[in-house]
Design an enzyme around this catalytic site. Structure first.
Site, PDB file in Angstrom:
ATOM      1  N   HIS A 161       0.823  -1.213   0.000  1.00 28.64           N
ATOM      2  CA  HIS A 161       0.000   0.000   0.000  1.00 28.64           C
ATOM      3  C   HIS A 161       0.856   1.261   0.000  1.00 28.64           C
ATOM      4  CE1 HIS A 161      -3.316  -2.595   2.078  1.00 28.64           C
ATOM      5  NE2 HIS A 161      -3.082  -2.948   0.827  1.00 28.64           N
TER       6      HIS A 161
ATOM      7  N   HIS B 184      -8.970  -1.836  -5.118  1.00 29.87           N
ATOM      8  CA  HIS B 184      -7.915  -2.176  -4.173  1.00 29.87           C
ATOM      9  C   HIS B 184      -6.918  -3.155  -4.795  1.00 29.87           C
ATOM     10  CE1 HIS B 184      -5.904  -2.468  -0.341  1.00 29.87           C
ATOM     11  NE2 HIS B 184      -5.758  -3.757  -0.600  1.00 29.87           N
TER      12      HIS B 184
ATOM     13  N   ASP C 263      -2.894  -2.733  -5.085  1.00 36.09           N
ATOM     14  CA  ASP C 263      -1.903  -3.776  -4.796  1.00 36.09           C
ATOM     15  C   ASP C 263      -0.958  -3.975  -5.982  1.00 36.09           C
ATOM     16  OD1 ASP C 263      -2.859  -4.270  -2.272  1.00 36.09           O
ATOM     17  OD2 ASP C 263      -3.974  -6.078  -2.808  1.00 36.09           O
TER      18      ASP C 263
ATOM     19  N   HIS D  57      -0.695 -10.869  -5.323  1.00 33.34           N
ATOM     20  CA  HIS D  57       0.705 -10.534  -5.077  1.00 33.34           C
ATOM     21  C   HIS D  57       1.665 -11.515  -5.739  1.00 33.34           C
ATOM     22  CE1 HIS D  57      -0.578  -7.443  -2.393  1.00 33.34           C
ATOM     23  NE2 HIS D  57      -1.113  -8.279  -1.536  1.00 33.34           N
TER      24      HIS D  57
END
Length: 316
Positions: free
Chosen positions: A85, A243, A247, A270
């Protein structure tokens, strides 16, 4: 005509401080943003009491784990977790050089989005340096796949993200977000999108040592009835995919420079973001390092290829 890009590197005009708890560790942590010289890049500087000071560069070559968050360093030794973030905020606002002094092993989750980092950066102010900014320009498509998920880089005259998610839970479903990146877009469209999770997963995560600092104050929580538990509801109708885009910005900032190209992903995360970036940087024919030439009045900058600086992991 060339691409409208910033010519020079940036840092902050003054220091800024943020404190909170780690979303996974639940432990209090404070970090300080400190201005840095050109070609420093982003460096996490650990200053834990009674522990030796250590540095970790914010580079994909330093990624040690991508389980539920992006972690730099050794998961069983010195590391800094949940960097995505703050790194997304630095990418979105175009901060090239910064020392992030931190007294713990996890970046504070704050409200689960990037807005508090944006506010801290705005308070400190952004300083333009004399050194030229270098970019990673995508020259050809690079794609990875894992089951139904995929991610790819493609050539594009700008910096663009096209992210799509697809959850069986009806509270999320299939959502997509696509936009060219600039600071104004990031502030309004991405920065306030919070991390999210499912109530049904909480006990399992706690037992595994994760989400110990998670709460309704820093996460969007979806209940067993597929409804949003948070009283205030969502900040954007498609907050979940926004969001995921945040990321992705944070994860791809670990190239050590902004990229000129389009990043697309479907059901990514991720692990896939890091794998796609490693795949790109391991193929020297897929990209080049460029900077702007001197621009004429009324014309956008042209780009020229340059040598890679020593602080970035270009050519893994």
């Amino acid at each position: 005509m060339g691409i409208h890009l910033h010519d020079h590197q940036t840092t902050l005009k003054s220091r800024a401080t943020l404190s909170g708890v780690g979303v996974h560790s639940g432990k209090p942590v404070t970090l300080h943003f400190l201005p840095a010289d050109a070609d420093t890049g982003i460096v996490f500087h650990h200053v834990g009491e009674g522990e030796p000071a250590r540095d970790l560069r914010a580079l994909v070559s330093e990624v040690g784990s991508t389980d539920l968050c992006t972690m730099l360093g050794d998961p069983n030794g010195y590391h800094v977790a949940t960097v995505e973030h703050v790194m997304g905020a630095l990418f979105g606002l175009g901060i090239d050089n910064l020392i992030i002094e931190i007294d713990g092993n996890e970046v504070p989750i704050l409200d689960g989005s990037a807005i508090r980092f944006v506010e801290a950066i705005d308070q400190a102010g952004i300083e333009t340096l004399s050194a030229k900014r270098r970019y990673v320009r995508i020259l050809k498509p690079v794609r990875i796949e894992a089951g139904a998920s995929w991610a790819e880089f493609r050539p594009y005259a700008g910096t663009r993200f096209e992210v799509e998610i697809d959850f069986e839970n009806p509270a999320i479903g299939r959502q997509s977000f696509a936009a060219d990146v600039n600071a104004d877009m990031f502030r309004t469209e991405i920065a306030r999108a919070r991390t999210f999770g499912f109530m049904k997963d909480v006990e399992r995560l706690w037992a595994a040592g994760y989400a110990l600092g998670s709460s309704l104050e820093n996460s969007v929580v979806i209940g067993d009835d597929s409804r949003i538990i948070n009283i205030e509801g969502l900040r954007y109708p498609n907050e979940f995919v926004r969001h995921k885009t945040l990321d992705a910005m944070g994860d791809l900032s670990l190239a050590g420079a902004r990229f000129i190209g389009c990043f697309r992903s479907y059901r990514g995360g991720h692990r896939m973001n890091a794998a796609a970036l490693r795949r790109l940087l391991s193929d020297r024919s897929a990209f080049e390092i460029v900077e702007t030439t001197r621009r004429e009045r009324g014309r956008s900058a042209e780009m020229i290829a340059v040598n890679a600086p020593v602080y970035a992991p270009w050519v893994l």
